[in-house]
Design a protein around this motif. Structure first.
Motif, mmCIF file in Angstrom:
data_model
loop_
_atom_site.group_PDB
_atom_site.id
_atom_site.type_symbol
_atom_site.label_atom_id
_atom_site.label_comp_id
_atom_site.label_asym_id
_atom_site.label_seq_id
_atom_site.Cartn_x
_atom_site.Cartn_y
_atom_site.Cartn_z
ATOM 1 N N ALA A 194 -3.185 18.346 1.849
ATOM 2 C CA ALA A 194 -3.429 19.788 1.845
ATOM 3 C C ALA A 194 -3.877 20.306 3.203
ATOM 4 C CB ALA A 194 -4.472 20.122 0.776
ATOM 5 N N TRP A 195 -4.720 19.546 3.897
ATOM 6 C CA TRP A 195 -5.300 20.030 5.143
ATOM 7 C C TRP A 195 -4.447 19.695 6.368
ATOM 8 C CZ3 TRP A 195 -10.907 17.895 4.033
ATOM 9 C CH2 TRP A 195 -11.456 18.636 2.973
ATOM 10 N N PHE A 196 -3.848 18.505 6.373
ATOM 11 C CA PHE A 196 -3.130 18.059 7.571
ATOM 12 C C PHE A 196 -1.649 17.791 7.326
ATOM 13 C CE2 PHE A 196 -7.531 16.466 7.704
ATOM 14 C CZ PHE A 196 -8.002 17.163 8.805
ATOM 15 N N GLY A 197 -1.202 17.873 6.083
ATOM 16 C CA GLY A 197 0.190 17.590 5.778
ATOM 17 C C GLY A 197 0.559 16.125 5.931
ATOM 18 N N ILE A 198 -0.432 15.244 5.791
ATOM 19 C CA ILE A 198 -0.214 13.800 5.948
ATOM 20 C C ILE A 198 -0.069 13.162 4.578
ATOM 21 C CG2 ILE A 198 -1.219 11.631 6.756
ATOM 22 C CD1 ILE A 198 -2.685 13.205 8.904
ATOM 23 N N SER A 199 1.011 12.451 4.398
ATOM 24 C CA SER A 199 1.248 11.716 3.153
ATOM 25 C C SER A 199 1.585 10.275 3.503
ATOM 26 C CB SER A 199 2.401 12.357 2.360
ATOM 27 O OG SER A 199 2.642 11.634 1.176
ATOM 28 N N LEU A 200 0.735 9.355 3.077
ATOM 29 C CA LEU A 200 0.906 7.944 3.436
ATOM 30 C C LEU A 200 1.800 7.151 2.491
ATOM 31 C CD1 LEU A 200 -2.723 7.070 4.610
ATOM 32 C CD2 LEU A 200 -0.702 7.418 6.028
ATOM 33 N N PRO A 201 1.759 7.373 1.174
ATOM 34 C CA PRO A 201 2.565 6.536 0.276
ATOM 35 C C PRO A 201 4.066 6.658 0.581
ATOM 36 C CG PRO A 201 0.925 7.747 -0.964
ATOM 37 C CD PRO A 201 0.912 8.309 0.420
ATOM 38 N N PHE A 202 4.745 5.523 0.462
ATOM 39 C CA PHE A 202 6.193 5.438 0.612
ATOM 40 C C PHE A 202 6.657 5.823 2.010
ATOM 41 C CE2 PHE A 202 5.103 6.831 -3.751
ATOM 42 C CZ PHE A 202 5.309 5.616 -4.388
ATOM 43 N N THR A 203 5.835 5.468 3.002
ATOM 44 C CA THR A 203 6.169 5.675 4.403
ATOM 45 C C THR A 203 5.872 4.399 5.179
ATOM 46 O OG1 THR A 203 3.956 6.491 4.976
ATOM 47 C CG2 THR A 203 5.579 8.130 4.242
ATOM 48 N N THR A 204 6.355 4.351 6.414
ATOM 49 C CA THR A 204 6.056 3.202 7.273
ATOM 50 C C THR A 204 4.555 3.107 7.541
ATOM 51 O OG1 THR A 204 8.226 3.417 8.323
ATOM 52 C CG2 THR A 204 6.578 2.098 9.471
ATOM 53 N N ALA A 205 3.901 4.247 7.704
ATOM 54 C CA ALA A 205 2.443 4.241 7.878
ATOM 55 C C ALA A 205 1.754 3.666 6.649
ATOM 56 C CB ALA A 205 1.948 5.660 8.149
ATOM 57 N N GLY A 206 2.325 3.915 5.473
ATOM 58 C CA GLY A 206 1.771 3.330 4.255
ATOM 59 C C GLY A 206 1.877 1.819 4.247
ATOM 60 N N ALA B 265 -0.398 -12.932 10.592
ATOM 61 C CA ALA B 265 0.450 -13.706 9.693
ATOM 62 C C ALA B 265 0.335 -13.224 8.255
ATOM 63 C CB ALA B 265 0.098 -15.194 9.781
ATOM 64 N N ARG B 266 -0.888 -12.894 7.835
ATOM 65 C CA ARG B 266 -1.063 -12.378 6.463
ATOM 66 C C ARG B 266 -0.376 -11.038 6.295
ATOM 67 N NH1 ARG B 266 -0.478 -11.083 2.344
ATOM 68 N NH2 ARG B 266 -1.810 -10.992 0.501
ATOM 69 N N ALA B 267 -0.479 -10.177 7.304
ATOM 70 C CA ALA B 267 0.182 -8.881 7.241
ATOM 71 C C ALA B 267 1.700 -9.040 7.209
ATOM 72 C CB ALA B 267 -0.235 -8.020 8.436
ATOM 73 N N LEU B 268 2.215 -9.994 7.963
ATOM 74 C CA LEU B 268 3.657 -10.206 7.994
ATOM 75 C C LEU B 268 4.188 -10.648 6.630
ATOM 76 C CD1 LEU B 268 6.090 -10.247 9.995
ATOM 77 C CD2 LEU B 268 5.693 -12.717 10.218
ATOM 78 N N GLY B 269 3.406 -11.405 5.887
ATOM 79 C CA GLY B 269 3.866 -11.917 4.608
ATOM 80 C C GLY B 269 3.458 -11.084 3.410
ATOM 81 N N GLU B 270 2.843 -9.932 3.612
ATOM 82 C CA GLU B 270 2.362 -9.112 2.504
ATOM 83 C C GLU B 270 3.523 -8.551 1.674
ATOM 84 O OE1 GLU B 270 0.829 -6.779 -0.272
ATOM 85 O OE2 GLU B 270 -0.032 -8.508 0.732
ATOM 86 N N PHE B 271 3.365 -8.583 0.352
ATOM 87 C CA PHE B 271 4.407 -8.101 -0.561
ATOM 88 C C PHE B 271 3.859 -7.131 -1.603
ATOM 89 C CE2 PHE B 271 6.698 -8.431 -4.586
ATOM 90 C CZ PHE B 271 7.993 -8.105 -4.194
ATOM 91 N N GLY B 272 2.879 -7.583 -2.395
ATOM 92 C CA GLY B 272 2.454 -6.837 -3.573
ATOM 93 C C GLY B 272 1.907 -5.458 -3.273
ATOM 94 N N ALA B 273 0.931 -5.372 -2.354
ATOM 95 C CA ALA B 273 0.345 -4.077 -2.028
ATOM 96 C C ALA B 273 1.366 -3.171 -1.359
ATOM 97 C CB ALA B 273 -0.877 -4.269 -1.125
ATOM 98 N N THR B 274 2.265 -3.759 -0.578
ATOM 99 C CA THR B 274 3.267 -2.965 0.134
ATOM 100 C C THR B 274 4.240 -2.309 -0.828
ATOM 101 O OG1 THR B 274 3.107 -4.421 2.058
ATOM 102 C CG2 THR B 274 5.061 -3.037 1.891
ATOM 103 N N ILE B 275 4.794 -3.076 -1.746
ATOM 104 C CA ILE B 275 5.784 -2.517 -2.659
ATOM 105 C C ILE B 275 5.154 -1.522 -3.632
ATOM 106 C CG2 ILE B 275 5.629 -4.264 -4.475
ATOM 107 C CD1 ILE B 275 8.700 -4.178 -4.630
ATOM 108 N N THR B 276 3.875 -1.689 -3.926
ATOM 109 C CA THR B 276 3.196 -0.772 -4.844
ATOM 110 C C THR B 276 2.816 0.529 -4.152
ATOM 111 O OG1 THR B 276 2.269 -2.678 -6.008
ATOM 112 C CG2 THR B 276 1.288 -0.540 -6.478
ATOM 113 N N PHE B 277 2.308 0.449 -2.936
ATOM 114 C CA PHE B 277 1.820 1.634 -2.237
ATOM 115 C C PHE B 277 2.903 2.306 -1.390
ATOM 116 C CE2 PHE B 277 -0.523 3.523 1.453
ATOM 117 C CZ PHE B 277 -1.112 4.568 0.759
ATOM 118 N N ALA B 278 3.779 1.509 -0.782
ATOM 119 C CA ALA B 278 4.770 2.068 0.147
ATOM 120 C C ALA B 278 6.181 2.047 -0.402
ATOM 121 C CB ALA B 278 4.722 1.312 1.478
#
Length: 268
Positions: free
Chosen positions: A127-139, A203-216
């Motif tokens: 609402a304030w900044f027009g920023i939406s994180l889900p389903f984006t690369t930033a997410g 290395a942990r970030a490179l192999g992340e799956f569950g949180a990524t597919i759910t949030f992004a």
């Protein structure tokens, strides 16, 4: 040590040897099967195909960005836990390490409820900044940082606790402020711990799956990292899934090899 003592220590009881060999086989056979089933003849072409390269590039960018975010937030957090002297540090440390044992999918749901468009924080960002994180690369970066940061914090906190505080006290007696002491004395002394934590975090970030597919989500070119691409390729092109799995396996081996000496020295 006597001859009898040496012979006793060198024995391998069968009741322990067999389970040990089974455990070793249980860990190694799947990796050997992955190598055996790899399409070695077409590996170069598949490795540099557009889909694989796209997922690889996105994974490297997101994992590196998430690691930088973890460094900016995790090193001060580790210092706070190790040197802050705050009450309730044990409870704070427990919350910091929750992502280590929390199922990644649950972490993705939690991020979605907080940072989604209707989340506690996300609705205000939208609402304030027009920023939406889900389903984006930033997410993707946020999700990877959420699950990877505890690895960095634990490593740096351990290095801070092991560092000799007398050097910091000496710097303070010479008139150095806290920030100068941290930059010139503390950070160089804990550099190996920071490097080890950074490598583990990346290395942990490179192999992340569950949180990524759910949030992004899973959108090719935008949020489809290598683990997600492996999941998709299993249904459409298993050979591509094997190639991506080999890349992740290679990264894991390199990380373990780079940290081997630190772990061994820590056990001595």
């Amino acid at each position: 040590m006597s001859r009898r003592g040496r012979s006793t220590s060198g024995r391998l009881p069968l009741v322990l040897l067999l389970p040990a060999l089974l455990g070793l086989a249980f860990l190694l056979v799947p990796l050997i099967g992955l190598l055996a089933k790899a399409p070695w003849s077409t590996l170069p072409g598949r490795l540099f195909s557009a889909d694989v390269w796209q997922a690889l590039r996105l994974s490297l960018v997101c994992a590196t960005s998430a690691t930088v975010l973890c460094l900016l937030l995790g090193v001060p957090l580790a210092w706070l836990l190790a040197r802050g002297g705050l009450p309730g540090r044990s409870l704070i440390r427990a919350f910091v390490t929750v992502p280590l044992v929390l199922p990644p999918v649950v972490g993705g749901v939690a991020l979605l409820l907080v940072l989604g468009r209707r989340g506690l924080v996300g609705e205000h960002l939208d609402a304030w900044f027009g920023i939406s994180l889900p389903f984006t690369t930033a997410g993707v970066i946020v999700a990877e940082a959420f699950v990877a940061m505890p690895f960095l914090v634990i490593s740096v906190e351990g290095a801070l606790r092991a560092a000799d505080p007398r050097y910091e006290e000496a710097a303070a007696t010479l008139g150095a402020g806290r920030w100068l002491t941290f930059r010139r004395v503390t950070l160089p002394s804990i550099a190996p711990g920071v490097v080890a934590g950074t490598v583990l975090c990346w290395a942990r970030a490179l192999g992340e799956f569950g949180a990524t597919i759910t949030f992004a989500g899973n959108f090719p070119g935008r949020t489809t990292t290598m683990p997600l691409a492996v999941y998709l390729a299993l249904e459409t092109d298993p050979d591509v899934a094997v190639v991506l799995s080999l890349v992740l396996l290679l990264v894991s081996v390199v990380v373990l090899a780079s940290l081997r000496e630190r772990w061994i020295s820590g056990l001595r």
